[in-house]
Design a protein around this motif. Sequence first.
Motif, short mmCIF file in Angstrom:
data_model
loop_
_atom_site.label_atom_id
_atom_site.label_comp_id
_atom_site.label_asym_id
_atom_site.label_seq_id
_atom_site.Cartn_x
_atom_site.Cartn_y
_atom_site.Cartn_z
N GLN A 82 20.74 17.73 -36.49
CA GLN A 82 21.65 17.46 -37.60
C GLN A 82 22.76 16.51 -37.17
O GLN A 82 23.09 15.55 -37.87
CB GLN A 82 22.27 18.77 -38.10
N VAL A 201 13.48 14.62 -40.10
CA VAL A 201 14.19 15.07 -41.30
C VAL A 201 13.24 14.96 -42.50
O VAL A 201 12.51 13.97 -42.63
CB VAL A 201 15.44 14.21 -41.53
N GLU A 205 15.83 16.11 -47.44
CA GLU A 205 17.04 16.12 -46.62
C GLU A 205 17.57 14.70 -46.42
O GLU A 205 18.79 14.47 -46.48
CB GLU A 205 16.75 16.77 -45.26
#
Length: 212
Positions: A82, A201, A205
């Motif tokens: 992230q 990802v 997202e």
Amino acid sequence: MPYPQSHKSKTKARILASAAELFSRKGFQKVSIGQIMKLAKMTHGAFYTHFASKEALYNESVRLTLDKSQTARLVKGPLSVQHLTDLVANYCNLQELVNKHEPGPEAVLFNEIGSEKEEIRTLFEASYSRMKKMLETRLMALGKLKKLPFANDRNVIADKARVILASLIGAVAIAKSLPGEAESKQVLTATQRQILLMMGVSENEAENMLHG
């Protein structure tokens, strides 16, 4: 009566800030000392109190802007996909690049791609090597934690880092050269999306990160 050291530091900082802004937008060759001092709201003659030449100012402004960039702070962030994808999504202030009043910090070097000046080419190479090494280190660490969708092999990681940097630098160079703002933004967004997908990802997202 001579100026105190604090005054000299502040005036030098104003010159550096003006230089970084102009070099980011136009590149070394298209910026004059007079333009820099005008933006800094100082006289042309005051320049040589702080810098021996435009080249000396360029060198210092580049190093300062890169040191303040998101790239330089990445190694201090949490070890997570992230965090890395957040940085990629905002790398070099790509979304703000369209706004000519807010050039991204690394943009000071994008203008110099292919420069014939050896000093500038050396700065560009050093910046590229530093960013590549930083990406490799983070990708390798995430790979060891099984958080990436590709092999945790040094050659694979090095190639992924090259792809990320080449994609971002190329996207910025193209976007800055296009006259239409809409297509420039599409180039940047499409490039970021593909990098995020490569990082594992999901499409949903990635869309949320880019448009959320």
